[in-house]
Design a protein around this motif. Structure first.
Motif, PDB file in Angstrom:
ATOM      1  N   LYS A  54       0.834  -1.208   0.000  1.00 52.85           N
ATOM      2  CA  LYS A  54       0.000   0.000   0.000  1.00 52.85           C
ATOM      3  C   LYS A  54       0.865   1.254   0.000  1.00 52.85           C
ATOM      4  N   PHE A  57       2.589   1.667  -3.506  1.00 52.30           N
ATOM      5  CA  PHE A  57       1.705   2.160  -4.552  1.00 52.30           C
ATOM      6  C   PHE A  57       1.387   3.630  -4.363  1.00 52.30           C
ATOM      7  N   ARG A  58       1.206   4.058  -3.111  1.00 52.91           N
ATOM      8  CA  ARG A  58       0.946   5.478  -2.854  1.00 52.91           C
ATOM      9  C   ARG A  58       2.130   6.331  -3.310  1.00 52.91           C
ATOM     10  N   TRP A  61       2.025   6.578  -7.133  1.00 52.92           N
ATOM     11  CA  TRP A  61       1.000   7.502  -7.623  1.00 52.92           C
ATOM     12  C   TRP A  61       1.449   8.944  -7.444  1.00 52.92           C
ATOM     13  N   ARG A  64       4.050   9.849 -10.069  1.00 50.93           N
ATOM     14  CA  ARG A  64       3.469  10.044 -11.398  1.00 50.93           C
ATOM     15  C   ARG A  64       2.750  11.382 -11.506  1.00 50.93           C
ATOM     16  N   ASN A  93      -8.898  10.933  -5.245  1.00 49.29           N
ATOM     17  CA  ASN A  93      -7.769  10.343  -4.537  1.00 49.29           C
ATOM     18  C   ASN A  93      -6.565  10.215  -5.472  1.00 49.29           C
ATOM     19  N   ARG A  94      -5.430   9.860  -4.888  1.00 54.39           N
ATOM     20  CA  ARG A  94      -4.183   9.848  -5.646  1.00 54.39           C
ATOM     21  C   ARG A  94      -4.168   8.769  -6.712  1.00 54.39           C
ATOM     22  N   LYS A  95      -4.850   7.665  -6.464  1.00 56.62           N
ATOM     23  CA  LYS A  95      -4.903   6.591  -7.462  1.00 56.62           C
ATOM     24  C   LYS A  95      -5.594   7.070  -8.727  1.00 56.62           C
ATOM     25  N   VAL A  96      -6.725   7.733  -8.559  1.00 55.34           N
ATOM     26  CA  VAL A  96      -7.486   8.233  -9.716  1.00 55.34           C
ATOM     27  C   VAL A  96      -6.693   9.310 -10.424  1.00 55.34           C
ATOM     28  N   ALA A  98      -3.485   9.667 -10.548  1.00 54.74           N
ATOM     29  CA  ALA A  98      -2.363   9.054 -11.248  1.00 54.74           C
ATOM     30  C   ALA A  98      -2.831   8.391 -12.542  1.00 54.74           C
ATOM     31  N   GLN A  99      -3.992   7.742 -12.520  1.00 57.26           N
ATOM     32  CA  GLN A  99      -4.511   7.140 -13.743  1.00 57.26           C
ATOM     33  C   GLN A  99      -4.854   8.205 -14.772  1.00 57.26           C
TER      34      GLN A  99
END
Length: 128
Positions: A54, A57-58, A61, A64, A93-96, A98-99
């Protein structure tokens, strides 16, 4: 003294442990005591590395997002961008983010331009 026939419970327990360790190499998959030790070790490592994954991955992100933001010169750095996102109550959030940064950079630039426009609008009320 007569011979005592043991039940199947201990054997069933050992075979259950052996099924867990069937992919281990050498004595780690054959000897019962070693299998038990390796099972404990494997479960501890799995638990620890789920948390580490976790974190990793953070970090990925954040890297990126920061790279895309600095590339275009939209913001000076990542922290200002995230701070202004929270101020404008854009809950991404950071995941979105980054995508979006990877797949559709123009969309990220549009988001950042909207933030900048709102800042300029709020700073200059005398123009109204």
């Amino acid at each position: 003294m007569t011979r005592v026939r043991r039940g199947y419970i201990a054997r069933r327990r050992r075979t259950k442990i052996r099924l867990f360790a069937s992919t281990f190499r050498g004595a780690h998959s054959r000897l019962t005591r070693t299998i038990a030790q390796q099972k404990i070790r494997a479960l501890v490592s799995a638990h620890r590395d789920r948390d580490k994954q976790k974190r990793d991955f953070r970090r990925l992100w954040i890297t990126r997002i920061n790279a895309v933001i600095r590339e275009k010169g939209v913001y000076y750095n990542y922290s200002q961008f995230i701070h202004n996102l929270y101020k404008k109550q854009l809950l991404l959030n950071r995941k979105v983010l980054a995508q979006i940064a990877i797949l559709n950079r123009n969309c990220l630039y549009m988001i950042s331009n909207e933030i900048i426009k709102k800042e300029d609008w709020n700073e200059c009320p005398e123009m109204i």
